[in-house]
Design an enzyme around this catalytic site. Structure first.
Site, PDB file in Angstrom:
ATOM      1  N   CYS A 157     -21.739  69.348  22.448  1.00  0.00           N
ATOM      2  CA  CYS A 157     -21.609  70.706  22.189  1.00  0.00           C
ATOM      3  C   CYS A 157     -22.092  71.529  21.411  1.00  0.00           C
ATOM      4  O   CYS A 157     -20.540  71.008  20.656  1.00  0.00           O
ATOM      5  CB  CYS A 157     -20.738  70.896  23.546  1.00  0.00           C
ATOM      6  SG  CYS A 157     -20.179  70.363  25.329  1.00  0.00           S
ATOM      7  N   ARG A 216     -27.555  70.063  17.452  1.00  0.00           N
ATOM      8  CA  ARG A 216     -26.587  68.783  17.581  1.00  0.00           C
ATOM      9  C   ARG A 216     -26.340  68.544  18.826  1.00  0.00           C
ATOM     10  O   ARG A 216     -25.540  67.049  19.175  1.00  0.00           O
ATOM     11  CB  ARG A 216     -25.201  70.086  17.717  1.00  0.00           C
ATOM     12  CG  ARG A 216     -24.436  70.866  16.384  1.00  0.00           C
ATOM     13  CD  ARG A 216     -22.899  71.587  16.756  1.00  0.00           C
ATOM     14  NE  ARG A 216     -22.649  71.022  17.173  1.00  0.00           N
ATOM     15  CZ  ARG A 216     -21.417  70.736  16.266  1.00  0.00           C
ATOM     16  NH1 ARG A 216     -21.164  70.276  15.315  1.00  0.00           N
ATOM     17  NH2 ARG A 216     -20.439  70.310  17.334  1.00  0.00           N
ATOM     18  N   TRP A 239     -23.458  69.892  26.309  1.00  0.00           N
ATOM     19  CA  TRP A 239     -23.723  68.517  26.199  1.00  0.00           C
ATOM     20  C   TRP A 239     -23.375  67.662  27.383  1.00  0.00           C
ATOM     21  O   TRP A 239     -22.386  67.570  27.697  1.00  0.00           O
ATOM     22  CB  TRP A 239     -23.437  67.522  24.607  1.00  0.00           C
ATOM     23  CG  TRP A 239     -24.116  66.608  24.797  1.00  0.00           C
ATOM     24  CD1 TRP A 239     -25.534  65.790  24.165  1.00  0.00           C
ATOM     25  CD2 TRP A 239     -23.637  64.985  25.445  1.00  0.00           C
ATOM     26  NE1 TRP A 239     -26.409  64.833  24.616  1.00  0.00           N
ATOM     27  CE2 TRP A 239     -25.240  63.875  24.503  1.00  0.00           C
ATOM     28  CE3 TRP A 239     -22.781  64.598  25.241  1.00  0.00           C
ATOM     29  CZ2 TRP A 239     -25.129  62.297  24.042  1.00  0.00           C
ATOM     30  CZ3 TRP A 239     -22.434  63.447  25.186  1.00  0.00           C
ATOM     31  CH2 TRP A 239     -23.490  62.588  24.730  1.00  0.00           C
ATOM     32  N   ASN A 254     -15.763  73.639  24.250  1.00  0.00           N
ATOM     33  CA  ASN A 254     -16.042  71.593  23.396  1.00  0.00           C
ATOM     34  C   ASN A 254     -14.367  70.523  23.423  1.00  0.00           C
ATOM     35  O   ASN A 254     -13.859  70.956  23.481  1.00  0.00           O
ATOM     36  CB  ASN A 254     -16.771  71.559  22.055  1.00  0.00           C
ATOM     37  CG  ASN A 254     -17.896  72.019  21.786  1.00  0.00           C
ATOM     38  OD1 ASN A 254     -18.455  72.906  22.556  1.00  0.00           O
ATOM     39  ND2 ASN A 254     -17.781  72.257  20.712  1.00  0.00           N
ATOM     40  N   GLY A 255     -15.792  69.575  24.294  1.00  0.00           N
ATOM     41  CA  GLY A 255     -14.295  68.674  24.196  1.00  0.00           C
ATOM     42  C   GLY A 255     -14.447  67.893  25.609  1.00  0.00           C
ATOM     43  O   GLY A 255     -15.283  68.350  26.764  1.00  0.00           O
ATOM     44  N   GLU A 297     -30.535  49.350   8.635  1.00  0.00           N
ATOM     45  CA  GLU A 297     -29.945  51.371   8.505  1.00  0.00           C
ATOM     46  C   GLU A 297     -31.907  51.478   9.558  1.00  0.00           C
ATOM     47  O   GLU A 297     -32.430  52.312   9.859  1.00  0.00           O
ATOM     48  CB  GLU A 297     -30.381  51.527   7.585  1.00  0.00           C
ATOM     49  CG  GLU A 297     -30.261  52.848   7.021  1.00  0.00           C
ATOM     50  CD  GLU A 297     -29.744  53.491   8.160  1.00  0.00           C
ATOM     51  OE1 GLU A 297     -29.143  53.718   9.180  1.00  0.00           O
ATOM     52  OE2 GLU A 297     -30.460  55.571   8.329  1.00  0.00           O
ATOM     53  N   LYS A 354     -33.320  54.222  12.035  1.00  0.00           N
ATOM     54  CA  LYS A 354     -34.001  55.019  11.723  1.00  0.00           C
ATOM     55  C   LYS A 354     -35.268  54.807  12.689  1.00  0.00           C
ATOM     56  O   LYS A 354     -35.977  55.660  13.214  1.00  0.00           O
ATOM     57  CB  LYS A 354     -34.260  54.914   9.818  1.00  0.00           C
ATOM     58  CG  LYS A 354     -34.602  56.482   9.719  1.00  0.00           C
ATOM     59  CD  LYS A 354     -32.889  56.820   9.421  1.00  0.00           C
ATOM     60  CE  LYS A 354     -32.151  56.796  10.123  1.00  0.00           C
ATOM     61  NZ  LYS A 354     -30.796  57.758  10.067  1.00  0.00           N
ATOM     62  N   GLU A 368     -34.230  55.350  17.210  1.00  0.00           N
ATOM     63  CA  GLU A 368     -33.896  56.240  17.582  1.00  0.00           C
ATOM     64  C   GLU A 368     -34.695  57.431  16.990  1.00  0.00           C
ATOM     65  O   GLU A 368     -34.811  58.550  18.066  1.00  0.00           O
ATOM     66  CB  GLU A 368     -32.496  56.500  16.675  1.00  0.00           C
ATOM     67  CG  GLU A 368     -32.276  57.796  15.366  1.00  0.00           C
ATOM     68  CD  GLU A 368     -31.474  58.056  14.463  1.00  0.00           C
ATOM     69  OE1 GLU A 368     -30.569  58.157  15.434  1.00  0.00           O
ATOM     70  OE2 GLU A 368     -31.147  57.612  12.949  1.00  0.00           O
ATOM     71  N   HIS A 424     -32.732  30.608  14.215  1.00  0.00           N
ATOM     72  CA  HIS A 424     -31.111  30.784  14.634  1.00  0.00           C
ATOM     73  C   HIS A 424     -31.880  31.485  16.313  1.00  0.00           C
ATOM     74  O   HIS A 424     -30.122  31.812  17.052  1.00  0.00           O
ATOM     75  CB  HIS A 424     -30.046  31.041  13.958  1.00  0.00           C
ATOM     76  CG  HIS A 424     -29.521  30.403  12.709  1.00  0.00           C
ATOM     77  ND1 HIS A 424     -29.241  28.880  12.606  1.00  0.00           N
ATOM     78  CD2 HIS A 424     -29.747  30.345  11.152  1.00  0.00           C
ATOM     79  CE1 HIS A 424     -28.681  28.388  11.545  1.00  0.00           C
ATOM     80  NE2 HIS A 424     -29.123  29.607  10.684  1.00  0.00           N
ATOM     81  N   LYS A 482     -25.991  65.194  16.470  1.00  0.00           N
ATOM     82  CA  LYS A 482     -26.167  64.641  15.219  1.00  0.00           C
ATOM     83  C   LYS A 482     -24.413  64.609  15.144  1.00  0.00           C
ATOM     84  O   LYS A 482     -24.362  63.700  14.240  1.00  0.00           O
ATOM     85  CB  LYS A 482     -26.305  66.281  14.386  1.00  0.00           C
ATOM     86  CG  LYS A 482     -26.608  66.280  13.418  1.00  0.00           C
ATOM     87  CD  LYS A 482     -26.863  64.914  12.601  1.00  0.00           C
ATOM     88  CE  LYS A 482     -27.193  64.997  11.195  1.00  0.00           C
ATOM     89  NZ  LYS A 482     -27.864  64.081  10.813  1.00  0.00           N
TER      90      LYS A 482
HETATM   91  O1  M6R Z   1     -21.925  62.275  10.894  1.00  0.00           O
HETATM   92  P1  M6R Z   1     -21.431  61.081  10.454  1.00  0.00           P
HETATM   93  O2  M6R Z   1     -22.017  60.344   9.493  1.00  0.00           O
HETATM   94  O3  M6R Z   1     -20.003  60.444  10.829  1.00  0.00           O
HETATM   95  O4  M6R Z   1     -21.965  60.291  11.559  1.00  0.00           O
HETATM   96  C1  M6R Z   1     -22.089  58.852  11.783  1.00  0.00           C
HETATM   97  C2  M6R Z   1     -23.758  58.547  12.882  1.00  0.00           C
HETATM   98  O5  M6R Z   1     -23.064  59.096  14.753  1.00  0.00           O
HETATM   99  C3  M6R Z   1     -25.199  59.124  12.323  1.00  0.00           C
HETATM  100  O6  M6R Z   1     -24.828  58.367  11.126  1.00  0.00           O
HETATM  101  C4  M6R Z   1     -25.953  58.144  13.286  1.00  0.00           C
HETATM  102  O7  M6R Z   1     -25.971  56.861  13.529  1.00  0.00           O
HETATM  103  C5  M6R Z   1     -27.577  58.689  13.266  1.00  0.00           C
HETATM  104  N1  M6R Z   1     -27.618  59.470  14.183  1.00  0.00           N
HETATM  105  C6  M6R Z   1     -27.833  58.459  12.569  1.00  0.00           C
HETATM  106  O8  M6R Z   1     -29.166  58.600  12.100  1.00  0.00           O
END
Ligand code: M6R
Length: 586
Positions: free
Chosen positions: A2, A28, A72, A98-99, A464, A468, A471, A487, A581
């Site tokens: 949110c 966000r 959200w 928010n929360g 990583e 990428k 997602e 394995h 985000k």
């Molecule tokens: O703001 P942060 O770096 O703490 O965020 C951590 C994760 O939520 C963030 O890296 C998330 O995995 C991304 N969507 C990756 O691209």
């Protein structure tokens, strides 16, 4: 998750500023939105919509006080009724939240028994009726808000508009709230970059604090409810940096900003690195923690410190760390890695460590963020605002800092800089030739699975890279240690399965070539990333040898692959489905 944006001041077009503010918080993640505007006759106009803002116009209403929200969904479906702002039974209390109000069920039952009528399924609306209830025994808004703060459990941020008083009250215990002071009034948001078009002077409200805002005055109350003088800080970037500029998507803009970000670290990161190296040397043990992409940077840190600094540094996923704190002492050092500085799982991990009196060295990209404020020492990534949900430049900045830090501890800082500079050139070349990657991606667009393999330092890079790709493109992608193939992973390789193989010319080279043969023998389509081509690859992407920094351009290739795969499949790479985000709820 949110987003909140509010304005109270002297200008009459609050409506436009709030809509623009909400748009700049879209990154966000949200699924409905709404705005409340107080009109000059004292009444409040509320507009709420399920779905995205899209081309919606700001309500055509003259107003100098208003709040907006991007929701959200947590409690209740995505609907107009559940979108914020919410009101009490009378309309004298209008709020955004928010929360999560953890005790909302109990409060709702009690309030319904007292005759309150609810219009939504949300936990947020409970707060409005609770305030209404407290107002029946006191008209002192400060006192009412204090009671409200005490009555709701959980990590929450609430802005309440009291139209009769032309006043905002804010209570905060969790979700971020930033207050900007401009010549035409005050701006409130859940992310600093939304405030930037109006002012750089901001105050980050602390957990437990509250605020009262009128058109011309801001009063901050500390945890005990005493007035305190806020210390405003100046944001170190301008509004332009938080816009797309000529780019269609933030993700590509941020990928292409990486050479500049890394150059800044190469040229001016030394002081911070020295400071951090001393802390690590003096600590009994050190933990790197983070979530998602940041957790893979933390894992990479473990490899980098072992290999270069000859020092064991643990790593943990933020959400797991509170189960590992029993042995921590005041000699322990915790290094949270976070782009936003607001990830609740990382913050909770830091809170657990602080209870053991451990030292906190935060590496974040967000000055004034919660992690920044909780830390004893800070390193800022200085990557500039990162708005695409998929983290790119903040990741490579984290790796660059950890890499140079490991070299500093080994007394070989200059060698580290040489490799980083070579990596920066390699990234620039990849960006210049990104059409080649786009072409390769076209051949992968109908694949149902993609695997990324690497050994040693290339293993966290593989994790990583797979994140990428998955997602933003929604293609199932997994990173594996290349040695794990036999394995179990080999069972997943079918004819044509794309295998991205990180094969830098280091101690992992020969074994990784064996992995290439193993997958090819099962029909896998091998895309090799290395400094020299090899017959075991079906496709070859040239990455010059940048020493242990080779992982950085390797991951940039995966960032570009994810981006182009998302476009090829018709998805918006900036706003992947179901993701936000800033992950500010557990
Ligand atoms: O703001 P942060 O770096 O703490 O965020 C951590 C994760 O939520 C963030 O890296 C998330 O995995 C991304 N969507 C990756 O691209």
């Amino acid at each position: 998750m949110c987003g909140i944006f509010g304005y109270i001041g002297t200008k009459q077009d609050a409506s436009t500023s709030i809509l623009e503010g909400l748009k700049s918080l879209e990154y966000r993640g949200y699924d409905s939105w709404g705005i409340a505007l107080q009109k000059s006759d004292g009444t409040v106009h509320i507009t709420k919509h399920p779905g995205k803002i899209g081309d919606a116009k700001a309500p055509d209403i003259q107003s100098s006080i208003g709040i907006g929200h991007t929701r959200w969904a947590t409690h209740g479906a995505i609907s107009r009724e559940n979108a914020h702002p919410h009101t009490d039974c009378t309309g004298d209390v209008v709020l955004v939240h928010n929360g999560i109000v953890e005790n909302f069920d109990k409060l709702k039952t009690e309030l319904e028994a007292k005759g309150h009528t609810f219009k939504s399924e949300t936990d947020s609306e409970v707060i409005a009726h609770l305030i209404e209830e407290f107002l029946t025994s006191s008209q002192d808004l400060g006192n009412v808000m204090k009671q409200t703060k005490q009555a709701i459990d959980g990590m929450n941020a609430v802005i309440v508009l009291f139209p009769k008083h032309q006043t905002f009250y804010i209570i905060k215990n969790g979700s971020p709230i930033v207050i900007g002071k401009a010549s035409d009034g005050y701006y409130i948001a859940s992310g600093a970059s939304a405030i930037l078009p109006h002012t750089k002077e901001v105050y980050f409200l602390e957990d437990g604090e509250s605020a009262k805002l009128t058109t011309d005055a801001l009063t901050i109350f500390d945890k005990q409810g005493q007035e305190k003088q806020p210390t405003f800080i100046s944001l170190p970037y301008d509004a332009q940096m938080a816009t797309k500029g000529d780019y269609e998507y933030f993700m590509l803009k941020e990928i292409e900003e990486q050479p500049t970000v890394l150059q800044t670290i190469s040229k001016s990161g030394y002081e911070d690195i020295q400071k951090a190296a001393t802390l690590i040397k003096n600590a009994h043990e050190t933990y790197l923690i983070g979530c998602g992409t940041a957790s893979y940077a933390a894992l990479a840190g473990t490899y980098l410190f072992s290999k270069i600094a000859k020092r064991h540094i643990n790593h943990s996923i933020g959400s797991e760390f509170s189960y590992l704190v029993d042995f921590l002492t005041d000699k322990s050092l915790i290094i949270p890695l976070s782009q936003s500085g607001e990830t609740i799982d990382t913050i909770s991990a830091v809170d657990s460590a602080k209870q053991k009196n451990a030292q906190i060295l935060a590496i974040t990209n967000s000055i004034g963020s919660t992690l920044y404020r909780k830390a004893d020492t800070n390193i800022l990534l200085n990557a500039g605002p990162e708005k695409a949900v998929a983290s790119t430049k903040a990741y490579t900045a984290k790796i660059a800092y950890l890499y140079l830090l490991a070299h500093e501890m080994n007394g070989s800082y200059d060698k580290g800089i040489d490799h980083l500079d070579t990596a920066i050139k390699a990234i620039s070349t990849l960006i210049d030739n990104q059409n080649d990657i786009e072409q390769i991606v076209h051949g992968m667009k109908d694949s149902t699975s993609i695997f990324v393999l690497g050994r040693g330092l290339s293993y966290p890079a593989a994790l990583e890279s797979a994140l990428k790709i998955k997602e933003v493109s929604y293609v199932h992608a997994e990173g594996f240690a290349a040695g794990e193939l036999k394995h179990g992973v080999l069972a997943l390789v079918a004819k044509g399965t794309p295998i991205i193989l990180f094969n830098p010319h280091d101690e992992t080279y020969e074994d990784t070539i064996s992995a290439a043969y193993e997958v090819r023998a099962r029909g896998g389509y091998v895309i090799g990333l290395s400094d020299t081509n090899h017959e075991a690859y079906d496709e070859f992407i040239h990455i010059p040898d940048c020493g242990d920094c080779t992982v950085i351009p390797n991951v940039v290739v995966a960032q570009l692959m994810g981006y182009y795969l998302a476009l090829a499949k018709g998805f918006d790479p900036d706003k992947p489905r179901n993701l936000a985000k800033s992950v500010v709820v557990k």
